[in-house]
Write a protein that holds these residues in place. Structure first.
Motif: not given
Length: 263
Positions: A142-146, A234-237
């Motif tokens: 499960i990949i979450s990208i903020s 600059g995303a948080n992965v």
């Protein structure tokens, strides 16, 4: 005396006469230097344009040369390419084995009609999962990208992430509430991203069923799409492995206008 005066007069007349032995050459007027300067500049511009065209042609050939592309790849990129290719070969070999097994069982079955119905039902379930008509579950990630509000992620990068997971052997995917299939597209809008006509809200969540290690490597490998998301946008992965990834999103069957089944 008279003879001398007459001779002197004749000599003066001869001096003033143009005999044609030595024609008078008119001095050519000098052309303005401005004209020669313009010609020099035109010639220089033409040479520069020609050199640029040759350089562009050489660069195009360089890009279209696969050997050169491989030579410029880093060790990590080559390792990832080999891993992805091996995974694809294994999947094809596995599918080939399944089809061969079905064919052999059909030939050996006493009731071929009943066996054919069983195989058809089995293939229907497999194709239903691949086409997105049926929900699926299994191990994966499960990949979450903020997303950074100041730097919006573009559609090409998000689609590259989907393609990297496909190359790594993913079997089923869902992006937010959209089931990802072969015809899935991602586009940019004024509000963010759109997937198959549906607006995507942040943070983005991508569920993927497949080998967890391969899928995780596809995202986190150095210089890969995960690094691009972090450095450029600059995303948080965050990638989380799971033994039970449930994908309940389904894709409605598409009505084809031009394509027809071969009878």
């Amino acid at each position: 005396m008279r003879i001398r005066l007459a001779q002197s007069k004749q000599d003066k007349e001869n001096d003033q006469t143009q005999t044609g032995s030595f024609p008078v050459v008119k001095r050519k007027s000098k052309k303005p230097r401005i004209e020669s300067g313009v010609r020099a500049r035109l010639a220089t511009s033409f040479l520069i344009a020609l050199l640029c065209a040759l350089l562009g042609f050489g660069y195009a050939i360089q890009l279209n040369n696969p050997a050169s592309s491989y030579e410029t790849m880093s060790e990590e990129e080559l390792t990832r390419l080999i891993t992805e290719t091996s995974t694809q070969v294994q999947n094809l070999e596995q599918r080939k084995g399944e089809l061969t097994s079905q064919l052999n069982s059909l030939k050996a079955a006493a009731n071929k009609q009943q066996e054919a119905e069983r195989i058809t039902k089995e293939n229907e379930q497999t194709s239903g999962i691949l086409s997105g008509r049926l929900p699926a579950e299994g191990e994966g990630v499960i990949i979450s990208i903020s997303e950074d509000p100041k730097s919006r992620i573009d559609a090409s990068t998000m689609f590259q992430l989907v393609e990297e997971l496909r190359n790594a052997g993913v079997e089923v995917m869902a992006l937010n509430s959209v089931r990802v299939v072969t015809s899935t597209y991602i586009s940019d809008t004024k509000n963010g991203l759109q997937c198959d006509g549906q607006e995507l809200s942040t943070p983005y969540t991508l569920k993927a069923i497949g080998d967890p290690q391969n899928l995780q490597n596809a995202v986190n490998i150095a210089g890969g799409v995960g690094s691009r998301l972090k450095v450029k946008f600059g995303a948080n992965v965050r990638v989380t492995s799971s033994d039970q990834v449930r994908i309940t999103e389904i894709h409605e069957s598409r009505q084809y206008k031009y394509a027809k089944t071969v009878e």
